[in-house]
Structure formats: C-alpha cells, structure tokens
Design a protein around this motif. Structure first.
Motif, PDB file in Angstrom:
ATOM      1  N   UNK A   1      -4.235 -25.629  60.030  1.00 53.65           N
ATOM      2  CA  UNK A   1      -2.602 -24.809  60.473  1.00 53.65           C
ATOM      3  C   UNK A   1      -1.206 -25.487  59.976  1.00 53.65           C
ATOM      4  N   UNK A   2      -1.573 -26.229  58.947  1.00 56.70           N
ATOM      5  CA  UNK A   2      -0.391 -26.925  58.252  1.00 56.70           C
ATOM      6  C   UNK A   2       0.197 -26.003  57.205  1.00 56.70           C
ATOM      7  N   UNK A   3       1.653 -25.711  57.434  1.00 53.45           N
ATOM      8  CA  UNK A   3       2.236 -24.697  56.487  1.00 53.45           C
ATOM      9  C   UNK A   3       2.447 -25.498  54.888  1.00 53.45           C
ATOM     10  N   UNK A   4       2.214 -24.401  53.992  1.00 53.82           N
ATOM     11  CA  UNK A   4       2.415 -24.506  52.571  1.00 53.82           C
ATOM     12  C   UNK A   4       3.389 -23.582  51.902  1.00 53.82           C
ATOM     13  N   UNK A   5       4.245 -24.200  51.163  1.00 58.49           N
ATOM     14  CA  UNK A   5       5.169 -23.160  50.289  1.00 58.49           C
ATOM     15  C   UNK A   5       4.461 -22.574  49.297  1.00 58.49           C
ATOM     16  N   UNK A   6       4.701 -21.139  49.391  1.00 61.33           N
ATOM     17  CA  UNK A   6       3.847 -20.579  48.134  1.00 61.33           C
ATOM     18  C   UNK A   6       4.537 -20.873  46.996  1.00 61.33           C
ATOM     19  N   UNK A   7       3.666 -20.704  45.915  1.00 55.79           N
ATOM     20  CA  UNK A   7       4.499 -21.211  44.315  1.00 55.79           C
ATOM     21  C   UNK A   7       5.515 -20.084  44.202  1.00 55.79           C
ATOM     22  N   UNK A   8       6.678 -20.588  43.313  1.00 52.98           N
ATOM     23  CA  UNK A   8       7.670 -19.419  42.846  1.00 52.98           C
ATOM     24  C   UNK A   8       7.052 -18.421  42.007  1.00 52.98           C
ATOM     25  N   UNK A   9       6.105 -18.647  41.451  1.00 53.56           N
ATOM     26  CA  UNK A   9       5.398 -17.803  40.442  1.00 53.56           C
ATOM     27  C   UNK A   9       4.871 -16.727  41.152  1.00 53.56           C
ATOM     28  N   UNK A  10       4.647 -16.877  42.352  1.00 48.47           N
ATOM     29  CA  UNK A  10       3.859 -15.586  43.106  1.00 48.47           C
ATOM     30  C   UNK A  10       4.911 -14.761  44.059  1.00 48.47           C
ATOM     31  N   UNK A  11       6.334 -15.151  43.744  1.00 47.89           N
ATOM     32  CA  UNK A  11       7.237 -14.256  44.556  1.00 47.89           C
ATOM     33  C   UNK A  11       7.512 -13.124  43.537  1.00 47.89           C
ATOM     34  N   UNK A  12       7.854 -11.914  44.497  1.00 47.81           N
ATOM     35  CA  UNK A  12       7.928 -11.592  45.793  1.00 47.81           C
ATOM     36  C   UNK A  12       6.603 -11.417  46.599  1.00 47.81           C
ATOM     37  N   UNK A  13       6.508 -12.098  47.877  1.00 50.91           N
ATOM     38  CA  UNK A  13       5.527 -12.061  48.734  1.00 50.91           C
ATOM     39  C   UNK A  13       5.766 -10.668  49.340  1.00 50.91           C
ATOM     40  N   UNK A  14       5.156  -9.740  49.240  1.00 43.06           N
ATOM     41  CA  UNK A  14       5.725  -8.117  49.790  1.00 43.06           C
ATOM     42  C   UNK A  14       4.880  -7.889  51.280  1.00 43.06           C
ATOM     43  N   UNK A  15       5.794  -7.107  51.837  1.00 42.03           N
ATOM     44  CA  UNK A  15       5.315  -6.655  53.267  1.00 42.03           C
ATOM     45  C   UNK A  15       4.049  -5.748  52.955  1.00 42.03           C
ATOM     46  N   UNK A  16       2.893  -5.949  53.911  1.00 40.37           N
ATOM     47  CA  UNK A  16       1.770  -5.425  53.753  1.00 40.37           C
ATOM     48  C   UNK A  16       2.226  -3.948  54.376  1.00 40.37           C
ATOM     49  N   UNK A  17       1.254  -3.041  54.134  1.00 41.35           N
ATOM     50  CA  UNK A  17       1.386  -1.629  54.772  1.00 41.35           C
ATOM     51  C   UNK A  17       0.368  -1.453  55.797  1.00 41.35           C
TER      52      UNK A  17
END
Length: 694
Positions: free
Chosen positions: A543-559
């Motif tokens: 349950x520990x939060x981790x930041x997504x790497x900047x290279x993987x942005x944008x994290x898009x909203x799912x359909x």
C-alpha cells in the motif's frame, strides 16, 4: 405621387407592409447576421486575432512579433451544460473590449480561451443526460465554440485547449510529481527534493520521529516518515460526503444549510482517505511575503486573518484509566489551564472510540443532559455523531446557539491541578482547527460558559475581572487568580508573564510545549469520482505510494462503461464512496486499478480519487519490471488480479492491436489461464505481443 412611392408593396399576414420586401436595402436582423458571419469567416481565414510567436509553428509577421506584448486571460467556462449562459459573455465582452483596445494601440495581444472540462458539474450533466462525460463534454465544447464565434470575440483559436486533453494534463501531472517528490525545508525557506530529506535521516543528521535509526525501519515505516513531510500526501481527513451524489464535495460546493449545490442533497462530515497539499508548511512565508505585495491593507488583513497565526502551547491531558491515551490541546492562553474544568472533543476525533467505557460511570447515571438518555456511552456518542454530521462548519461555529453535546464516560486529568475532569463530545469544536480538542475554561470563554451552564459543570475564574464586572465569562486581560499548586503559582501575574511561566513549567514536566498554530489548513483536493485527471501514483503490495516516472506521462483516464458514482439514500451518512474505477469481485464494475508487485503477487485495488482541474483519479495498473523502472498497464477489463498468495502472475501482456484481446496469464493449481482480460479498443501504434490464454 411619384412612381417610386406608388410601386407595389408586399404585405405581411396581417396586411401590414413587409419591411424586407418594401426596402431590401434596410439593415435588418437577417442582414446583420449575414454581415457578421462573413466578417467572422474573414477573421478566421486571415488570422486577424492570432498572436504570432518569434519562431516555430506559431510564428508570424515579424513586425507584429516586435510589438509590446499583452496576455489577456478569461476564466475558463465549464462545459457542463448544453451551452453558454448570459453570465459568460458578461465577462468575456469586457475583456474582449480591452484586448481590442490593446491591439489598436500597437500591442501583440494574446487573448485565448480554454475549457475547464473535468469535475463534478460535467460529470453530473453526463449522468443526467445518460451520455459518457467525454461525449457530452466535447459536444458542449463544440457548441460553446460556435456560440463564442457568433459573439465575434477576438480569441486566438489556435491556442485553445480543454483540461481533458492528455497533452494538457500531462503537465499538471508533472507538476503534481514535483510537489509529491518535495518537502519544505524551514531553514532554507523553500522546497527541496524528498531524496535530500531521506539522506538526512539515513546519515543521522535528522532523527526519525521514533528515534530509531533509519536503517532499522521497514520500507513501509520509511514511507510513512517521508509522507509526513511530502508537500503532497494522502491522509484520513474530515470531508464533505454527499451520499445522494456519491461523491465528496469541496466547501464551496456546499450551501450554508449543509446541502449540495447540485441536487440539494444532505452533506455529512466523514473521515476518508484523501490527497492533500501541505500549504501549512508555507504559512510563515505566506505571512512574510504579504508585506512585499502592493495590495490594499484591508485585503492583506483579510489574508493574515485567513492564515491566522497564533502563538500558544500544546498541553497533554492524560486520560484516566488509559496509560497511553492523551488528549492534546492547543491554547493561546495556557495561563488559564488552572480553570479547565472539562474537555471537549470534536465528534470526528479519533481518540473517542478508544476511551469509551462499556457503561456509564456512577456520577453520570440519571443525568440525561450528559447521557442523552442513551443506555451506554457508545450509543450516546454514535447518536450524537449522526446529528453533528448534518451540520455545516458555519452552523456548528455559530455563537450563542444552544450548546449540545454528550458525555463520553471518560475522564481526563488536569496536569496542573490533578483533578479528574469529564470529557465531552460537542459539535462546536471542529476537527479541522487545532487538535480537534479543547480544554474548556468557562470562566474565560463565552462558549465554554454557555456549555458549562447547560450541563451543570463547575466554573473557576483564573483572571480577575475589573471592579464592578457583572458579566459571565471574562475574556479580557488582568492578573491571574486561583492559579497555583505546590510547585508553581501564577497568582498576581499579568497575562504575558503568566503564559511564559506556565509554559516553561509544562515543558519541564513533559506535558506541554510552546508552539505556533495556524487557522490555515492543508488543501484537501481529491474527490471520489470518475471524471477527473488521474494522479500519477501507483501502489505496491504494502500500500506504499510511488511516483510514476515522468517518462510515462500522461497517465490517461481509463475508458469505462459505467462512469456513474454509486449513489446512496440521501440521508444515509453511514456509507462510503464507491467509484467507477473501483472493481468488485463480481465484475460488476470495470477493473482498472490493481497492482502486481515485484514478487508476482497482487496488491489491493486502488480507489478513484479525482479533484478540481489540477487533481485527478488515483488509478494506475502497473507491474514492477526492474528495481529502477516501472511499466504501466492501462485497462478496462472486468476481472481482478490474482489474490495475494493464491496464484502467480507468470507474464503480462503489453498493448495489443485494437482488434486483439489481451490478458494477464496466471498459474493456479489447475494450470495456466488468463486471470485478467484487458481492453482492446486501443491505438494500433502500441506494441503488440499479448500473452494469450493458455
């Protein structure tokens, strides 16, 4: 009569002459619309309102580029309805006039308009109309663009965007990551990378809160320590929960009557896990920087009052019969602690449940004003909490209203007198200010006096009122009285000297400390809903939060097929948000939020949390591929990832071509099979190579 005047004239249906037929050259509404449309076509084709850059795709006339620059902004409209309302052009026409004046006086004017398209209004409109938020929002945007064009406003349309565009919220996600990965260094007076703080703990330069060496802490414990300093953090916070809408609301979305602006549903206070911005870390800097602003003094005074800096002390009151329990209060008047004859906790205070006795103590029995007529303290507190949940903070803080509350059955010990004093729950104390608890000194506080009279509690004055005083609580300054024990006496001292002396004594005894408090609260900015920008955060199996790497942005909203939040009976306060991104074991909702850790076991699903324009849904499916890298998986499948310990994920698909189903393969006792189905309507440009069903 001349021939011109005697020519035939067409008549309308009532026999009156038709103005258009009689005078085709007259300036009519139809002619005006035609002229305006032709000029609007010309302005678009000629780029009349385009503001050129010096170079690049938006480069233009060098003479225009060389002019003085003006950047003019409008508040973005919410495309939550079918079109503009009269309030929109009210503001836009004013800024358009100003922009035209600047162009006519030789400026290169950048005037454009975007669309604030995420959030509850757009989501609610979509729910009401039965269309997906993206469909309804984009349709409303196109209609608004057409209406804005008809108004003839001078916007540079090339620079317009909507906040739902991934190319836009990629950068707000980037901003969030910068905030999440930072802490506020008080010595430097600015934010620094969180890695610097971890290095201080590791080297021993900074002690951990528990005093244990950094190397002895587990990964979860280290994450908790750093979370206590991060500028963006998740915590359990009192929020405005609206069961009728199925979402958390911002304060400005709640009416003074404690109901939702949209739908007029009851709103209750509830403790939920939320994302916060640690703006309180900047409180002193915000105050100091006000001096450098060229603002009216009245406005700066309002800001200072909003920040609300106050110096005082924190005092610990032990709970009788509970060795490890303390009621900690913040007070600006520690000199009055000798007059504390009872304590009050906010209904949301997390200490309450742990100190409730099974039965009422002897001196509370038969006192219905204390017990509310309930058979046990637990029943009394539960019933009172339900009542408090229906009230807004403003209503709870209203002065001179009838004081309500209930005895918890627990007693605290006044650290300076040694007296056992009853602990009450009352709604006039807010969890969001101070510690959510007060030492009640009725002799020096009007609200405490009113409560003491209503509940038959003792009143002890600790400040001598002036001669002839006939009032009740005395809130002014004067010499201390009734303020001594075997070790210390404040009697006769004025307030400032008495405060300093008692604070020094409390610190020496280990039951208090001098501190500064602020009225300013950390900004809670996440909501439980679907239509919002995703937080670029992933969670491991602990349950520990981790930041997504900047290279993987944008994290898009799912359909998702079902984008509506689950709503409840409007008056049912004992409910919890259930959002479209949260899967269920029955597969009734789309599963986008699970995590597969490096060990191959799955973590718990992550609930959606979306917020205002710059905050979004805390949803990401991810697989840890190496100790230093992460790979995401975005899906609209309907299954759950394997339960921890029950089966092992042996391979994970990447994006397949749009027509090819994709899955995560697992190895249960019966052999390999597809345990999670992935969505297929994705761009063909994504890599293929999906692991198929075994």
């Amino acid at each position: 009569m001349s021939e011109k005047n005697s020519s035939p004239v067409a008549s309308g249906t009532d026999g009156a002459p038709s103005a258009e037929a009689a005078a085709p050259h007259r300036y009519t509404a139809a002619m005006a619309a035609d002229i305006e449309a032709r000029w609007q076509d010309f302005w678009d084709a000629d780029g009349t309102y385009e503001a050129p850059n010096p170079s690049g795709d938006l480069a233009g006339d060098a003479d225009v580029v060389a002019r003085p620059k003006k950047f003019i902004m409008d508040m973005f409209p919410y495309p939550s309805g079918a079109g503009l309302h009269v309030g929109h052009p009210l503001g836009y026409i004013a800024t358009d006039v100003y922009a035209r004046y600047q162009r006519m006086t030789g400026h290169n004017v950048l005037h454009t308009l975007g669309f604030d398209a995420f959030g509850l209004p757009a989501e609610q409109y979509a729910v009401q109309t039965g269309t997906h938020p993206r469909v309804s929002t984009e349709a409303n945007i196109e209609n608004m663009k057409a209406q804005l064009r008809r108004l003839g406003l001078g916007h540079d349309k090339r620079r317009s965007f909507a906040t739902i565009d991934p190319d836009y919220y990629k950068w707000t996600q980037w901003i969030f990551l910068r905030i999440f990965n930072s802490w506020y260094d008080e010595a430097a007076g600015k934010a620094r990378p969180i890695e610097d703080l971890a290095a201080q703990f590791e080297s021993g330069e900074r002690a951990t809160p528990s005093g244990r060496p950094w190397g002895e802490l587990s990964a979860v414990e280290r994450a908790d320590v750093l979370s206590g300093h991060r500028l963006a953090y998740a915590s359990d916070s009192p929020v405005n929960w609206c069961p009728g809408l199925g979402t958390v609301l911002a304060n400005e979305e709640v009416t003074a009557e404690g109901r939702s602006e949209r739908g007029n549903f009851p709103v209750f206070k509830a403790n939920l896990r939320q994302w916060n911005m640690r703006i309180t870390a900047y409180a002193d800097r915000l105050l100091d920087d006000l001096d450098a602003l060229d603002w009216p003094e009245a406005i700066k005074l309002q800001q200072r009052n909003w920040i609300g800096r106050s110096e005082g002390a924190r005092i610990d009151f032990p709970v009788d019969g509970h060795d490890d329990a303390r009621v900690t209060v913040f007070t600006t008047r520690p000199d009055t602690v000798f007059g504390a004859t009872y304590m009050v906790l906010a209904p949301e205070h997390d200490l309450i449940d742990s100190v409730l006795p099974a039965e009422w103590p002897e001196d509370a029995r038969g006192r219905d004003t204390w017990t509310g007529g309930a058979a046990t303290p637990a029943e009394a507190v539960a019933e009172y909490r339900k009542q408090a949940q229906t009230k807004s903070d403003v209503e709870r803080q209203t002065e001179h209203k009838d004081k309500t509350g209930v005895f918890t059955g627990a007693y605290a010990v006044n650290p300076v007198t040694g007296a056992r004093i009853p602990v009450f729950v009352a709604d006039y104390v807010l969890m969001g200010y101070g510690t959510g608890a007060i030492m009640a000194v009725p002799g020096q506080d009007e609200r405490d006096w009113e409560f003491a009279e209503a509940f038959g509690l003792p009143i002890v004055r600790t400040v001598r009122p002036p001669e002839g005083w006939e009032g009740e609580a005395f809130t002014g300054q004067g010499p201390a009285i009734n303020s001594s024990n075997d070790e210390i006496s404040l009697d006769g001292l004025e307030v400032a000297e008495a405060k300093a002396k008692i604070t020094e004594w409390l610190v020496a005894k280990g039951v208090g400390e001098a501190t500064v408090n602020f009225r300013l609260r950390d900004w809670l900015f996440s909501r439980q809903r679907y239509w919002g920008e995703p937080f670029p955060i992933v969670y491991d199996e602990d349950g520990v939060a981790h930041a997504l790497p900047e290279s993987m942005l944008p994290l898009e909203l799912p359909e998702v097929d079902d984008y509506s939040p689950r709503t409840f009976a409007p008056d049912d306060a004992d409910t919890q948000p259930e959002t479209p991104c949260r899967a269920t074991r029955s597969g009734s909702r789309s599963s986008w939020t699970w995590a597969t850790g490096s060990s191959g076991t799955a973590a718990r699903p992550t609930p959606c949390r979306t917020g205002p324009v710059r905050a979004g849904t805390s949803c990401a499916t991810w697989t840890r591929t190496t100790p230093t890298g992460w790979s995401t998986r975005r899906s609209s499948g309907t299954g759950w990832a394997p339960a921890r310990g029950s089966r092992t994920a042996v391979s994970t698909c990447t994006w397949a071509a749009p027509s090819t189903p994709c899955c995560t393969c697992c190895t249960p006792a019966s052999g390999p099979r597809c345990c999670t189905t992935w969505g297929t309507s994705r761009p063909a440009s994504r890599s293929t190579g999906c692991t198929t069903r075994a």
